[in-house]
Design an enzyme around this catalytic site. Structure first.
Site, PDB file in Angstrom:
ATOM      1  N   HIS A  95       1.087  -1.266   0.140  1.00 40.17           N
ATOM      2  CA  HIS A  95      -0.079   0.033  -0.420  1.00 40.17           C
ATOM      3  C   HIS A  95       0.832   0.954  -0.198  1.00 40.17           C
ATOM      4  CE1 HIS A  95      -2.657   2.911   1.613  1.00 40.17           C
ATOM      5  NE2 HIS A  95      -3.218   2.448   1.028  1.00 40.17           N
ATOM      6  N   GLU A 167      -4.385   1.547  -6.614  1.00 38.79           N
ATOM      7  CA  GLU A 167      -4.245   3.325  -6.570  1.00 38.79           C
ATOM      8  C   GLU A 167      -4.252   4.374  -6.068  1.00 38.79           C
ATOM      9  OE1 GLU A 167      -6.611   1.498  -2.057  1.00 38.79           O
ATOM     10  OE2 GLU A 167      -4.214   0.928  -2.076  1.00 38.79           O
TER      11      GLU A 167
END
Length: 253
Positions: A95, A167
């Site tokens: 992430h 993302e």
């Protein structure tokens, strides 16, 4: 009709009691048995509780990070063995918050993916461009680099055990700007094409970044978007359940 991945990471939120209440609400809803491939990723402290409650449902439970070693002198880290032991079957890797604040690199992401696959965990691999990279027109180059590095250690048999989440860093978190669905769809197509360097079929690619009830269906119906990775809009069980139900309905023929 495609079966979308729809999941949420709670990040550093929820006590064990709050996590149990969320899991109970999810278990009682249609989202736990609907046509979506649902998943939730609690903090480490709540994984065992949530996995216990959701056992027997179709909802996967994951972890937000993982070390690549099975055991050892890695203070504060969690191993893939430990993740499996508390009931998780999925692990989020790479992430942008991990990359930005905790020194995660393409190389360590690749190590973690290899370890996840070795322990039969589904690897949810996050990739994305920063605002500076996006404005400089470097999105494609960044995604190709990250995906290529992430898949280096994979084999042809690993395709079904990897999901990539696109993302954009500029779309994540409070104040993030959702990506235009057409733009996101093109990036998903690029990632799928890159994955064909390793697999006979493209990997599933899902979108994350300011997903909310107002844009979830528009994103999910795009050809190359295989699902959604939702943040704060899904931190209440009702919000997550509503979006799962809405997306499943939108995808029906």
């Amino acid at each position: 009709m495609k079966t979308p991945w729809i999941g949420t990471s709670w990040k550093m939120n929820k006590t064990r009691a709050e996590a149990r209440a969320y899991a109970e609400a999810l278990k009682a809803s249609s989202a736990a048995s609907t046509g979506a491939r649902a998943f939730v990723i609690p903090p480490f402290t709540s994984i065992a509780d949530v996995a216990f409650i959701l056992a027997g449902t179709a909802v996967r439970v994951g972890a937000q990070n993982m070390h690549w070693a099975n055991a050892g002198a890695w203070t504060g880290e969690i191993s893939p063995v430990m993740i499996r032991d508390v009931g998780a079957t999925l692990v989020e890797i790479g992430h942008s918050e991990r990359r930005t604040h905790f020194g995660e690199t393409d190389a360590t992401v690749a190590l973690k993916i290899k370890a996840a696959l070795a322990h039969h965990l589904l690897a949810l691999v996050c990739v994305g461009d920063t605002r500076q990279e996006y404005e400089a027109g470097q999105t494609s180059a960044v995604l190709v680099r990250q995906v290529r590095s992430a898949l280096l250690a994979t084999t042809a048999q690993d395709r079904d055990r990897i999901v990539i989440a696109y993302e954009p860093v500029w779309s994540i978190g409070e104040g993030g700007i959702p990506a235009d669905p057409d733009f996101a769809d093109r990036q998903h197509a690029l990632i799928k094409e890159e994955s064909l360097r390793h697999f006979a079929e493209p990997v599933d690619v899902i979108y994350g970044g300011s997903v909310n009830p107002g844009n979830c269906c528009d994103l999910a119906v795009r050809k190359n978007i295989d699902g959604l990775f939702i943040g704060r809009s899904a931190w209440e069980a009702s919000g997550y359940i509503g979006m799962v139900e809405g997306v499943v309905a939108a995808l029906k023929p």
